[in-house]
Design an enzyme around this catalytic site. Structure first.
Site, PDB file in Angstrom:
ATOM      1  N   ARG A 102      11.003  -3.564   2.338  1.00  0.00           N
ATOM      2  CA  ARG A 102      10.419  -2.997   3.557  1.00  0.00           C
ATOM      3  C   ARG A 102       9.259  -3.873   3.981  1.00  0.00           C
ATOM      4  O   ARG A 102       8.345  -4.113   3.212  1.00  0.00           O
ATOM      5  CB  ARG A 102       9.949  -1.589   3.218  1.00  0.00           C
ATOM      6  CG  ARG A 102       9.507  -0.785   4.387  1.00  0.00           C
ATOM      7  CD  ARG A 102       9.411   0.675   4.023  1.00  0.00           C
ATOM      8  NE  ARG A 102       8.418   0.946   3.001  1.00  0.00           N
ATOM      9  CZ  ARG A 102       8.320   2.079   2.320  1.00  0.00           C
ATOM     10  NH1 ARG A 102       9.183   3.028   2.513  1.00  0.00           N
ATOM     11  NH2 ARG A 102       7.380   2.270   1.426  1.00  0.00           N
ATOM     12  N   THR A 106       5.932  -3.781   9.867  1.00  0.00           N
ATOM     13  CA  THR A 106       6.879  -3.175  10.814  1.00  0.00           C
ATOM     14  C   THR A 106       7.599  -1.969  10.209  1.00  0.00           C
ATOM     15  O   THR A 106       8.210  -1.188  10.936  1.00  0.00           O
ATOM     16  CB  THR A 106       7.954  -4.198  11.228  1.00  0.00           C
ATOM     17  OG1 THR A 106       8.724  -4.530  10.046  1.00  0.00           O
ATOM     18  CG2 THR A 106       7.350  -5.461  11.807  1.00  0.00           C
ATOM     19  N   ASP A 197       6.411   5.569  -7.717  1.00  0.00           N
ATOM     20  CA  ASP A 197       7.185   4.358  -7.419  1.00  0.00           C
ATOM     21  C   ASP A 197       8.217   4.135  -8.520  1.00  0.00           C
ATOM     22  O   ASP A 197       7.875   3.808  -9.653  1.00  0.00           O
ATOM     23  CB  ASP A 197       6.257   3.146  -7.311  1.00  0.00           C
ATOM     24  CG  ASP A 197       7.007   1.937  -6.761  1.00  0.00           C
ATOM     25  OD1 ASP A 197       7.970   1.489  -7.421  1.00  0.00           O
ATOM     26  OD2 ASP A 197       6.656   1.459  -5.680  1.00  0.00           O
ATOM     27  N   ASP A 200       8.261   0.569 -10.202  1.00  0.00           N
ATOM     28  CA  ASP A 200       7.091   0.367 -11.069  1.00  0.00           C
ATOM     29  C   ASP A 200       7.223   1.162 -12.362  1.00  0.00           C
ATOM     30  O   ASP A 200       6.888   0.672 -13.438  1.00  0.00           O
ATOM     31  CB  ASP A 200       5.804   0.788 -10.343  1.00  0.00           C
ATOM     32  CG  ASP A 200       5.337  -0.260  -9.342  1.00  0.00           C
ATOM     33  OD1 ASP A 200       5.858  -1.395  -9.385  1.00  0.00           O
ATOM     34  OD2 ASP A 200       4.464   0.068  -8.520  1.00  0.00           O
TER      35      ASP A 200
HETATM   36  N1  URA Z   1      10.436   4.384  -3.289  1.00  0.00           N
HETATM   37  C1  URA Z   1       9.901   4.875  -4.441  1.00  0.00           C
HETATM   38  O1  URA Z   1       9.979   4.238  -5.489  1.00  0.00           O
HETATM   39  N2  URA Z   1       9.294   6.085  -4.398  1.00  0.00           N
HETATM   40  C2  URA Z   1       9.204   6.819  -3.274  1.00  0.00           C
HETATM   41  O2  URA Z   1       8.651   7.918  -3.312  1.00  0.00           O
HETATM   42  C3  URA Z   1       9.768   6.296  -2.090  1.00  0.00           C
HETATM   43  C4  URA Z   1      10.369   5.078  -2.130  1.00  0.00           C
END
Ligand code: URA
Length: 206
Positions: A102, A106, A197, A200
């Protein structure tokens, strides 16, 4: 085509471990695999089967075997956390990869890696654990369609309502299998309550 929210005690148990901020990377990866096993079982419901003869130790009978090629496409990088479950249940699967990032300004998806096998006539399982805005998944599905994929099921661990709406609107032919549809997104497009995430937490990059 269809939206299935998998709701069973085993899936929900491991989903809770995924959500917990007390789970370390090893616990998190193991729970991700276990939730994914439930989701892959559900996604397999539409696979083409054929009847085969089989001999039990007592007599002959009929059974079935999967008669459709399958391609799994993890969306990098968090989709990698689901691939072990697919390989455990469907060892003959071909694996393609789609990298969609992403753009933080934008908020539009941009592809940075694509490697897809022949998908004609095959069931394509797209692995995108976190369906947030739907931008990346919708983009990945379009890339798969552009390269010949037609029978597509997207498998997600957690989705936001807005992401589900977008994928259903842009790809009404695609089946969705999800463990939970959560409340909403925060200002940074993270799903709430969510699990943080996914990439992560899988790979210890927090
Ligand atoms: N990607 C993620 O890893 N967590 C989210 O909450 C949204 C997108």
């Amino acid at each position: 085509m269809s939206l299935t929210v998998v709701d069973n005690p085993i899936t929900n148990h491991y989903l809770t471990i995924l959500r917990s901020n007390q789970s370390n990377a090893e616990t998190f990866r193991s729970a991700a695999r276990r939730v994914s096993l439930s989701l892959v079982h559900e996604a397999a419901k539409g696979l083409v089967e054929e009847t085969v003869e089989v001999e039990t130790p007592l007599e002959g009978t009929t059974g079935t075997k999967i008669a459709q090629g399958i391609v799994a496409v993890p969306v990098l990088r968090s989709g990698l956390g689901m691939i072990d479950a697919v390989l455990a249940l469907l060892p003959d699967v071909s694996v393609g990869y789609v990298g969609v990032a992403r753009d933080e300004i934008t908020i539009k998806p941009e592809e940075y890696y694509v490697k897809l096998p022949d998908m004609a006539g095959k069931k394509v399982l797209v692995l995108e654990p976190m369906l947030a805005t739907g931008g990346s998944l919708s983009y990945a599905i379009q890339m798969i369609k552009n390269r010949g994929g037609a029978d597509i099921t997207a498998i997600c661990v957690i989705a936001a309502p807005v992401g589900v709406d977008r994928v259903q609107r842009e790809h009404p032919d695609v089946d969705l299998v999800i463990a939970s549809i959560d409340r909403d997104l925060n200002d940074h497009y993270y799903i709430r309550p969510g699990l943080g995430d996914m990439g992560d937490r899988l790979f210890g990059t927090v």
